[in-house]
Design an enzyme around this catalytic site. Sequence first.
Site, PDB file in Angstrom:
ATOM      1  N   ASP A  35     -80.821  30.479 -10.880  1.00  0.00           N
ATOM      2  CA  ASP A  35     -82.056  30.220 -10.142  1.00  0.00           C
ATOM      3  C   ASP A  35     -82.830  31.496  -9.807  1.00  0.00           C
ATOM      4  OD1 ASP A  35     -80.629  31.349  -8.000  1.00  0.00           O
ATOM      5  OD2 ASP A  35     -79.996  29.388  -7.272  1.00  0.00           O
ATOM      6  N   ARG A  89     -86.595  46.411  -2.719  1.00  0.00           N
ATOM      7  CA  ARG A  89     -85.830  47.634  -2.881  1.00  0.00           C
ATOM      8  C   ARG A  89     -86.778  48.794  -3.176  1.00  0.00           C
ATOM      9  NH1 ARG A  89     -82.338  46.240  -7.499  1.00  0.00           N
ATOM     10  NH2 ARG A  89     -80.613  45.448  -6.278  1.00  0.00           N
ATOM     11  N   ARG A  96     -83.556  51.365 -16.431  1.00  0.00           N
ATOM     12  CA  ARG A  96     -82.102  51.295 -16.619  1.00  0.00           C
ATOM     13  C   ARG A  96     -81.721  51.699 -18.042  1.00  0.00           C
ATOM     14  NH1 ARG A  96     -80.672  46.117 -12.901  1.00  0.00           N
ATOM     15  NH2 ARG A  96     -82.622  46.010 -11.765  1.00  0.00           N
ATOM     16  N   ASP A 163     -76.804  47.839 -17.233  1.00  0.00           N
ATOM     17  CA  ASP A 163     -77.875  47.249 -16.427  1.00  0.00           C
ATOM     18  C   ASP A 163     -77.869  47.779 -15.011  1.00  0.00           C
ATOM     19  OD1 ASP A 163     -80.042  45.337 -16.149  1.00  0.00           O
ATOM     20  OD2 ASP A 163     -78.686  44.143 -14.918  1.00  0.00           O
TER      21      ASP A 163
END
Length: 382
Positions: A35, A89, A96, A163
């Site tokens: 989700d 954040r 990455r 990641d």
Amino acid sequence: QAASARGASDSALPGRLLDLGTKGSGQTPWSRGGDGRLTLKGGVREVLAAEMLEALGVPTSRAFSLIETGEALERGDEPSPTRSAVLVRLSHSHVRFGTFQRAAYIGRPDMIEALVEHARALYHPAVPSGDAPGFLRAVVEASARLTARWIAAGFVHGVLNTDNLNVTGESFDYGPWRFLPHYEPGFTAAYFDQFGLYAFARQPEAVFWALTQLGGALKLAADAAPLTEALNGFGPAYIRELRAAFLARLGVASLGEAADQRLLDTTLALLREGGEALRWEPLFFDWFGGFASSARALGGPRGKLYQGEVFDAFRFALFEHEPDRPERLEQPMFAAPEPEEMRIDEVEAVWAAIDAGDDWGPFHAKLARLARARKAWGLTGC
């Protein structure tokens, strides 16, 4: 409901770009069937992890805000339904290692070159334009510094795939993290890490593996030999940064490679011998500042643990080094018998108060204590 941690911008170096990123904002084109939401408990845990790591001098993302959405989430690995949230954040970079892998997977050297130039110009401007191996060397150095500081902090990230590592060497994405209760090389943070892939002492190995994947992606834009040479710099950089990180945690100045290595070795030996009786964080708290803390450490609650040949070797190595900024010992935190820690039972207690009675008092009290600890330690992560 909304909870705001102390803003991350106060820890950013002047002139450095800060990116905003969200976690839990919903599905994206890259979602893997879930989700796309974040549990409120997961958000609380991330805020606490980032604040503790910042206080301990680890380069880290910071939580700008944590906002409850009012949705009820179903999760297979924790009690459900549970509360949902969106975390905002702050980090210097969200680029990455996996971003480069995606471009390599679809065979786009032009995208690799564009990514290198973008990341080089913003985050590693000392690297010449077009120098992919030089860019990799900069990322290797930053990653070695991050890994060393995790180890010195006694921190276990939990999941170190490509990641969850970025080009600036900042820690982020705190899922199943833990801090060591005591010295235990095989300690794992994730319930699913049954083989110890990301165990405490294997974190350097995991980070180096991820760096090799980045190097493999960069082969579309550079020759293999200089990329391999850049990767080979990780081991020496990590050991150098580990010595520096342990000196910083002990609050003493460098005396040269041999003496610094002796202090690193004897500190680990003392932690190993101390076992469950000697927790990781209290050792650094007791002996912060070297000989200036002798009376405090020996007269404190762990004084009886500090004896024997292994301790004598540690004390000799520590006392070789001059205290670094000994005025930090005047901070009120060092008058307390115990340090500020982030043990899992306290984290669960903070969440229990929120979950049961919507009581955010313990959460904000912990953030306030961590702010004071950060001032006392006087360590910087970036």
